[in-house]
Design a protein around this motif. Structure first.
Motif, PDB file in Angstrom:
ATOM      1  N   TRP A 196      35.923  50.575  29.491  1.00 51.22           N
ATOM      2  CA  TRP A 196      36.090  51.882  30.204  1.00 51.22           C
ATOM      3  C   TRP A 196      34.546  51.678  31.270  1.00 51.22           C
ATOM      4  O   TRP A 196      34.553  52.233  32.288  1.00 51.22           O
ATOM      5  CB  TRP A 196      35.689  52.920  29.182  1.00 51.22           C
ATOM      6  N   ARG A 197      33.515  51.062  30.547  1.00 54.98           N
ATOM      7  CA  ARG A 197      32.245  51.011  31.323  1.00 54.98           C
ATOM      8  C   ARG A 197      32.576  50.228  32.357  1.00 54.98           C
ATOM      9  O   ARG A 197      31.963  50.343  33.532  1.00 54.98           O
ATOM     10  CB  ARG A 197      31.275  50.373  30.420  1.00 54.98           C
ATOM     11  N   TRP A 198      33.288  48.845  32.204  1.00 57.51           N
ATOM     12  CA  TRP A 198      33.442  48.068  33.445  1.00 57.51           C
ATOM     13  C   TRP A 198      34.457  49.030  34.643  1.00 57.51           C
ATOM     14  O   TRP A 198      34.138  48.867  35.696  1.00 57.51           O
ATOM     15  CB  TRP A 198      34.178  46.882  33.199  1.00 57.51           C
ATOM     16  N   ARG A 234      29.838  41.721  38.962  1.00 53.54           N
ATOM     17  CA  ARG A 234      29.011  40.483  39.111  1.00 53.54           C
ATOM     18  C   ARG A 234      27.860  40.425  37.797  1.00 53.54           C
ATOM     19  O   ARG A 234      27.518  41.409  37.698  1.00 53.54           O
ATOM     20  CB  ARG A 234      28.296  40.180  40.286  1.00 53.54           C
ATOM     21  N   PRO A 235      27.909  39.291  37.099  1.00 52.71           N
ATOM     22  CA  PRO A 235      26.940  39.209  36.057  1.00 52.71           C
ATOM     23  C   PRO A 235      25.462  39.191  36.763  1.00 52.71           C
ATOM     24  O   PRO A 235      25.156  38.736  37.866  1.00 52.71           O
ATOM     25  CB  PRO A 235      26.989  37.698  35.573  1.00 52.71           C
ATOM     26  N   THR A 236      24.692  40.091  36.089  1.00 50.36           N
ATOM     27  CA  THR A 236      23.164  40.021  36.361  1.00 50.36           C
ATOM     28  C   THR A 236      21.993  39.443  35.452  1.00 50.36           C
ATOM     29  O   THR A 236      22.684  39.265  34.176  1.00 50.36           O
ATOM     30  CB  THR A 236      22.709  41.598  36.134  1.00 50.36           C
ATOM     31  N   PRO A 237      21.275  38.772  35.904  1.00 49.64           N
ATOM     32  CA  PRO A 237      20.504  37.902  34.992  1.00 49.64           C
ATOM     33  C   PRO A 237      19.936  38.997  33.995  1.00 49.64           C
ATOM     34  O   PRO A 237      19.251  39.839  34.156  1.00 49.64           O
ATOM     35  CB  PRO A 237      19.339  37.320  35.760  1.00 49.64           C
ATOM     36  N   THR A 238      19.856  38.529  32.599  1.00 48.83           N
ATOM     37  CA  THR A 238      18.923  39.321  31.607  1.00 48.83           C
ATOM     38  C   THR A 238      17.683  39.249  31.888  1.00 48.83           C
ATOM     39  O   THR A 238      17.031  38.119  31.947  1.00 48.83           O
ATOM     40  CB  THR A 238      19.366  38.715  30.172  1.00 48.83           C
TER      41      THR A 238
END
Length: 194
Positions: free
Chosen positions: A9-11, A24-28
């Motif tokens: 749901w969040r996505w 897109r992935p974000t750096p942690t």
């Protein structure tokens, strides 16, 4: 794909707001590295020629030695486990300690003299080095057949720990002997992609 309903749901909400760019992935965020990329390149230039060029008497890079080089060169103190992380992250691999010709000759002389002249009991270290010698020279794999052969000649060999028996049965005997610990290994740069 296994994901919880709340994550999906969040996505979906993120996709509705920002489109594909939002997924897109974000750096942690985390602690910044203590050595900059330039310092890591300098460290690699120091380590690549070998420990003798860095002032050590033997050609063996250990985690403690690399940590001392980092502290001496950059003034940053690293625990050996963090040195391991740093080295593996930048393409270095742990290599087993190779036996020198002098050590091989000493072990062969010990075997030729026999248990009556030298003493019948082998300590764990000597037995471990004999296992390495037999594996390298005679292609005998594992400590069990080597222990049997030495026992037939009159040597008393150390027994593995009880919990090591399952490891030996799986063929992972090298994990339970003292010569495979970190202080007896060296590091070399491999050119694998990061």
């Amino acid at each position: 794909m296994q994901a919880s309903v709340s994550s999906v749901w969040r996505w979906w909400q993120t996709y509705q707001r920002a489109g594909p760019r939002g997924l897109r992935p974000t750096p942690t965020p985390g602690r910044p590295p203590r050595l900059s990329e330039g310092q890591v390149r300098t460290l690699e230039r120091i380590l690549a020629p070998g420990p003798r060029r860095a002032g050590y008497p033997t050609g063996l890079w250990t985690l403690a030695r690399v940590g001392k080089v980092i502290q001496r060169q950059f003034g940053i103190r690293y625990h050996p486990s963090h040195v391991w992380r740093l080295l593996t992250a930048h393409g270095w691999q742990c290599q087993p300690f190779e036996m020198s010709e002098a050590e091989k000759l000493t072990l062969m002389r010990l075997l030729v003299r026999g248990p009556r002249r030298v003493g019948a009991t082998l300590d764990r270290w000597t037995f471990g080095r004999l296992v390495v010698l037999f594996c390298e020279e005679f292609r005998i794999d594992g400590p069990s057949p080597i222990r049997q052969a030495l026992t037939r000649q009159g040597w008393r060999c150390p027994q593995p720990e009880r919990r090591a028996e399952a490891t030996l049965a799986r063929g992972e005997w090298w994990k339970k002997w003292p010569w495979m610990k970190t202080r007896y290994t060296t590091w070399r740069l491999s050119r694998r992609p990061r």
